[in-house]
Design a protein around this motif. Structure first.
Motif, PDB file in Angstrom:
ATOM      1  N   TYR A  54      12.228  17.699  68.532  1.00  0.00           N
ATOM      2  CA  TYR A  54      10.972  17.751  67.762  1.00  0.00           C
ATOM      3  C   TYR A  54      10.165  18.982  68.167  1.00  0.00           C
ATOM      4  O   TYR A  54       9.644  19.707  67.316  1.00  0.00           O
ATOM      5  N   PHE A  55      10.088  19.221  69.481  1.00  0.00           N
ATOM      6  CA  PHE A  55       9.307  20.358  70.008  1.00  0.00           C
ATOM      7  C   PHE A  55       9.878  21.680  69.499  1.00  0.00           C
ATOM      8  O   PHE A  55       9.143  22.557  69.037  1.00  0.00           O
ATOM      9  N   MET A  56      11.182  21.817  69.572  1.00  0.00           N
ATOM     10  CA  MET A  56      11.828  23.070  69.149  1.00  0.00           C
ATOM     11  C   MET A  56      11.602  23.317  67.660  1.00  0.00           C
ATOM     12  O   MET A  56      11.266  24.431  67.252  1.00  0.00           O
ATOM     13  N   ASN A  57      11.783  22.281  66.842  1.00  0.00           N
ATOM     14  CA  ASN A  57      11.705  22.452  65.390  1.00  0.00           C
ATOM     15  C   ASN A  57      10.276  22.531  64.866  1.00  0.00           C
ATOM     16  O   ASN A  57       9.970  23.371  64.022  1.00  0.00           O
ATOM     17  N   ASN A  58       9.415  21.652  65.377  1.00  0.00           N
ATOM     18  CA  ASN A  58       8.086  21.531  64.775  1.00  0.00           C
ATOM     19  C   ASN A  58       6.987  22.289  65.514  1.00  0.00           C
ATOM     20  O   ASN A  58       5.959  22.584  64.923  1.00  0.00           O
ATOM     21  N   VAL A  59       7.193  22.566  66.798  1.00  0.00           N
ATOM     22  CA  VAL A  59       6.160  23.301  67.538  1.00  0.00           C
ATOM     23  C   VAL A  59       6.554  24.769  67.659  1.00  0.00           C
ATOM     24  O   VAL A  59       5.782  25.667  67.310  1.00  0.00           O
ATOM     25  N   LEU A  60       7.783  25.018  68.133  1.00  0.00           N
ATOM     26  CA  LEU A  60       8.211  26.414  68.284  1.00  0.00           C
ATOM     27  C   LEU A  60       8.726  27.011  66.979  1.00  0.00           C
ATOM     28  O   LEU A  60       8.845  28.226  66.843  1.00  0.00           O
ATOM     29  N   GLY A  61       9.080  26.157  66.055  1.00  0.00           N
ATOM     30  CA  GLY A  61       9.575  26.642  64.760  1.00  0.00           C
ATOM     31  C   GLY A  61      10.995  27.186  64.809  1.00  0.00           C
ATOM     32  O   GLY A  61      11.413  27.948  63.939  1.00  0.00           O
ATOM     33  N   VAL A  62      11.759  26.781  65.848  1.00  0.00           N
ATOM     34  CA  VAL A  62      13.157  27.213  65.957  1.00  0.00           C
ATOM     35  C   VAL A  62      14.030  26.187  65.239  1.00  0.00           C
ATOM     36  O   VAL A  62      13.846  24.985  65.421  1.00  0.00           O
ATOM     37  N   ASP A  63      14.958  26.673  64.427  1.00  0.00           N
ATOM     38  CA  ASP A  63      15.848  25.747  63.715  1.00  0.00           C
ATOM     39  C   ASP A  63      16.914  25.252  64.697  1.00  0.00           C
ATOM     40  O   ASP A  63      17.920  25.909  64.912  1.00  0.00           O
ATOM     41  N   TYR A  64      16.647  24.103  65.291  1.00  0.00           N
ATOM     42  CA  TYR A  64      17.532  23.589  66.337  1.00  0.00           C
ATOM     43  C   TYR A  64      18.052  22.211  65.941  1.00  0.00           C
ATOM     44  O   TYR A  64      17.280  21.249  65.886  1.00  0.00           O
ATOM     45  N   ASN A  65      19.340  22.162  65.612  1.00  0.00           N
ATOM     46  CA  ASN A  65      19.951  20.877  65.283  1.00  0.00           C
ATOM     47  C   ASN A  65      21.412  20.927  65.728  1.00  0.00           C
ATOM     48  O   ASN A  65      22.249  21.573  65.097  1.00  0.00           O
ATOM     49  N   MET A  66      21.687  20.252  66.816  1.00  0.00           N
ATOM     50  CA  MET A  66      23.037  20.387  67.394  1.00  0.00           C
ATOM     51  C   MET A  66      24.115  19.650  66.589  1.00  0.00           C
ATOM     52  O   MET A  66      25.296  19.851  66.824  1.00  0.00           O
ATOM     53  N   THR A  67      23.696  18.821  65.634  1.00  0.00           N
ATOM     54  CA  THR A  67      24.707  18.171  64.802  1.00  0.00           C
ATOM     55  C   THR A  67      25.155  19.084  63.655  1.00  0.00           C
ATOM     56  O   THR A  67      26.124  18.803  62.976  1.00  0.00           O
ATOM     57  N   SER A 121      24.559  22.924  63.948  1.00  0.00           N
ATOM     58  CA  SER A 121      24.814  24.285  64.404  1.00  0.00           C
ATOM     59  C   SER A 121      25.685  24.305  65.660  1.00  0.00           C
ATOM     60  O   SER A 121      25.312  23.722  66.687  1.00  0.00           O
ATOM     61  N   PRO A 122      26.862  24.985  65.607  1.00  0.00           N
ATOM     62  CA  PRO A 122      27.709  25.075  66.793  1.00  0.00           C
ATOM     63  C   PRO A 122      26.996  25.730  67.978  1.00  0.00           C
ATOM     64  O   PRO A 122      27.176  25.317  69.120  1.00  0.00           O
ATOM     65  N   THR A 123      26.161  26.746  67.693  1.00  0.00           N
ATOM     66  CA  THR A 123      25.450  27.424  68.790  1.00  0.00           C
ATOM     67  C   THR A 123      24.515  26.453  69.494  1.00  0.00           C
ATOM     68  O   THR A 123      24.485  26.384  70.724  1.00  0.00           O
ATOM     69  N   ALA A 124      23.773  25.673  68.690  1.00  0.00           N
ATOM     70  CA  ALA A 124      22.856  24.692  69.277  1.00  0.00           C
ATOM     71  C   ALA A 124      23.630  23.652  70.086  1.00  0.00           C
ATOM     72  O   ALA A 124      23.199  23.236  71.166  1.00  0.00           O
ATOM     73  N   ALA A 125      24.798  23.255  69.575  1.00  0.00           N
ATOM     74  CA  ALA A 125      25.612  22.264  70.289  1.00  0.00           C
ATOM     75  C   ALA A 125      26.085  22.827  71.631  1.00  0.00           C
ATOM     76  O   ALA A 125      26.029  22.146  72.664  1.00  0.00           O
ATOM     77  N   TRP A 126      26.520  24.088  71.615  1.00  0.00           N
ATOM     78  CA  TRP A 126      26.983  24.708  72.861  1.00  0.00           C
ATOM     79  C   TRP A 126      25.846  24.859  73.868  1.00  0.00           C
ATOM     80  O   TRP A 126      26.010  24.557  75.048  1.00  0.00           O
ATOM     81  N   VAL A 127      24.698  25.324  73.375  1.00  0.00           N
ATOM     82  CA  VAL A 127      23.539  25.474  74.275  1.00  0.00           C
ATOM     83  C   VAL A 127      23.197  24.115  74.890  1.00  0.00           C
ATOM     84  O   VAL A 127      22.950  23.995  76.089  1.00  0.00           O
ATOM     85  N   THR A 128      23.238  23.067  74.067  1.00  0.00           N
ATOM     86  CA  THR A 128      22.863  21.734  74.554  1.00  0.00           C
ATOM     87  C   THR A 128      23.842  21.224  75.606  1.00  0.00           C
ATOM     88  O   THR A 128      23.423  20.711  76.651  1.00  0.00           O
ATOM     89  N   ILE A 129      25.141  21.371  75.360  1.00  0.00           N
ATOM     90  CA  ILE A 129      26.083  20.832  76.368  1.00  0.00           C
ATOM     91  C   ILE A 129      26.001  21.631  77.674  1.00  0.00           C
ATOM     92  O   ILE A 129      26.153  21.076  78.755  1.00  0.00           O
ATOM     93  N   ILE A 130      25.716  22.926  77.551  1.00  0.00           N
ATOM     94  CA  ILE A 130      25.601  23.735  78.771  1.00  0.00           C
ATOM     95  C   ILE A 130      24.333  23.360  79.550  1.00  0.00           C
ATOM     96  O   ILE A 130      24.376  23.122  80.760  1.00  0.00           O
ATOM     97  N   VAL A 131      23.214  23.244  78.826  1.00  0.00           N
ATOM     98  CA  VAL A 131      21.953  22.871  79.498  1.00  0.00           C
ATOM     99  C   VAL A 131      22.086  21.481  80.122  1.00  0.00           C
ATOM    100  O   VAL A 131      21.643  21.241  81.244  1.00  0.00           O
TER     101      VAL A 131
END
Lengths: 286, 92
Positions: free
Chosen positions: A132-145, A147-157
Motif C-alpha cells: 500500500y505504501f509503495m503504490n499509494n504513498v510513494l507512487g511506485v507501481d509495485y505488484n509482485m504478482t 511484475s517479475p522485477t518486483a517479485a525478485w526484489v521481494t524474495i531478495i529483501v
C-alpha cells in the motif's frame, strides 16, 4: 602391547543409524528412481540414463539453475557485507548487547512458511503495509504478482531480512573473540579504523565468515518454502528456482524419474561447492 | 520389503562398489592408521578417505559432463574416471 578402547564406536552407532534413515536410504532410493520410469502402483520400468540426458540438455533446467545461481549470488553479495557491518556496529559490552542479540535472533526463530506468508500479506498492494505504501504513498507501481522485477526484489529483501541475522551473530562471535591487546597495539601504532578492520578484525573473522558463507550458500541454494509461499514461482516462471521446479516435476507432474535425475544433478552442485568451501576453510586453518 | 526402493542391478552394483571401497579403506586404516596423510599436487592435505571422495565426486562430474555433451554409451567417461581415480590416489 597397547590395547585401544573401541567402545567409542558404539556411541557413533546411533548417528550412523540416523544418517542412514534420513539421508542414505532416501538418496539410494532417488538413485534407483533416476534410472526408471513409474506410473504409480509401485511398478517401475528400466529407462537407463535417458533422464540424465534430458535434464542436462533441457532449457527449462538450465533456466531454473541460472535463476538459482543468480539468487544465491545476490543474497550472498548482500548478506555477508551487511552482516559484518551490523556486527561491527553492535556494542561489545553493556546492557544493549542482550537487546541487540535478541533483536537479531528474532527473524531466525520464525518458521520458513510463516516468513513467506508474512511477506506475502505485507507486500499485497491493496491491504499490505509495504504494498500500500509503495503504490499509494510513494507512487511506485509495485505488484509482485504481476511484475517479475518486483517479485525478485521481494524474495531478495525477504531473504536478507530473514537470514542476515545469522551472519551478524556469527561475525559478532568472531569479533568478541579478538583479545583486547590487539586493539591496544593498533591504537599505539596509530592504525586507522580501516586498518584495524583489514588487518585485525577481518583475519580473525575469516573462519566464522567461511562458515557463514557455507551455511548461507547451502540454505539459499536449497531454498524452497519461503519463495514458494510468497510467489509460487511466478509471475510466469520468473522466480521458479531449481528447488521449486524440482517439486513441480516430482509432485505436480508425478514425473519421478525425471525429478530424481534432476535432484541428483542438483545434489552434485551443492556437494561440489560445499566441498570447495570446506577445503578452503581447512586449508586456511593449516 | 525393499520393493518401494525400486532396486535395479546396475544401481545396486554402483552402491556395492562404493561401500566396498569404504570397507577396504576401513580395513587398510585398521592395519595402517593415520589415513596416509600427505600434501598432493593440488596443494591439499588429503587422507585416503579424502582421495576416495575426490575420485567419486570427480567421476560423477565426468559422467554428467559426458552425458550432457556427448550422450551414451559411457565407455569413454568410464576410462577417464578410472584414470582420474588412479591420478587421485597417486598424486592428489
Amino acid at each position: 602391547m597397547k590395547t585401544e578402547n573401541q567402545k567409542a564406536w558404539l556411541f557413533v552407532l546411533p548417528v550412523l543409524a540416523l544418517v542412514a534413515f534420513n539421508a542414505l536410504i532416501p538418496l539410494m532410493t532417488v538413485v534407483n528412481y533416476s534410472v526408471q520410469e513409474t506410473f504409480g502402483n509401485n511398478l517401475f520400468f528400466w529407462q537407463g540414463l535417458d533422464w540424465f540426458e534430458n535434464i542436462l540438455r533441457s532449457d527449462r533446467f538450465h533456466a531454473a539453475l541460472g535463476r538459482q545461481v543468480m539468487f544465491t549470488a545476490i543474497i550472498l553479495a548482500i548478506e555477508i557485507p551487511l552482516g559484518v557491518m551490523i556486527a561491527l556496529a553492535m556494542p561489545r559490552s553493556g546492557p544493549w548487547v542482550s537487546v541487540c542479540l535478541v533483536l537479531m535472533a528474532l527473524p531466525l526463530l520464525i518458521p520458513w512458511n510463516v516468513v513467506g506468508a508474512m511477506w506475502n500479506i505485507f507486500t499485497l498492494p491493496d491491504i499490505g503495509l509495504l504494498g500500500y505504501f509503495m503504490n499509494n504513498v510513494l507512487g511506485v507501481d509495485y505488484n509482485m504478482t504481476q511484475s517479475p522485477t518486483a517479485a525478485w526484489v521481494t524474495i531478495i529483501v525477504m531473504d536478507v531480512w530473514h537470514w542476515t541475522s545469522l551472519v551478524v551473530l556469527l561475525a559478532y562471535a568472531g569479533l568478541i573473540s579478538i583479545p583486547e591487546p590487539y586493539y591496544q597495539a593498533a591504537k599505539i601504532d596509530g592504525a586507522s579504523n580501516w586498518s584495524v578492520f583489514r588487518y585485525i578484525q577481518l583475519p580473525k573473522m575469516k573462519r566464522v565468515l567461511t562458515i557463514a558463507i557455507l551455511l548461507r550458500f547451502m540454505d539459499s541454494f536449497n531454498i524452497y518454502t519461503e519463495v514458494f509461499v510468497l510467489t509460487g514461482g511466478g509471475p510466469g516462471n520468473s522466480t521458479t528456482l531449481l528447488s521449486i521446479d524440482l517439486v513441480k516435476v516430482a509432485l505436480g507432474q508425478f514425473d519421478l524419474g525425471n525429478a530424481a535425475a534432476m535432484s541428483l544433478v542438483y545434489f552434485a552442485f551443492t556437494l561440489l561447492v560445499s566441498w570447495l568451501f570446506y577445503t578452503i576453510m581447512m586449508r586456511d586453518e593449516e | 520389503m525393499l520393493s518401494w526402493m525400486a532396486w535395479t542391478w546396475p544401481t545396486a552394483l554402483v552402491f556395492i562398489f562404493v561401500f566396498s571401497c569404504i570397507a577396504i579403506l576401513a580395513v587398510i586404516e585398521t592395519r595402517s592408521p593415520g589415513g596416509d596423510e600427505r600434501k598432493g599436487v593440488l596443494g591439499l592435505t588429503t587422507t585416503r578417505g579424502d582421495r576416495l571422495f575426490i575420485t567419486l565426486l570427480g567421476s560423477a562430474y565426468i559422467f554428467l559432463a559426458w552425458l550432457g555433451l556427448v550422450g551414451t554409451p559411457l565407455w569413454g567417461p568410464l576410462g577417464i574416471a578410472i584414470a582420474w581415480g588412479v591420478f587421485c590416489f597417486w598424486k592428489v
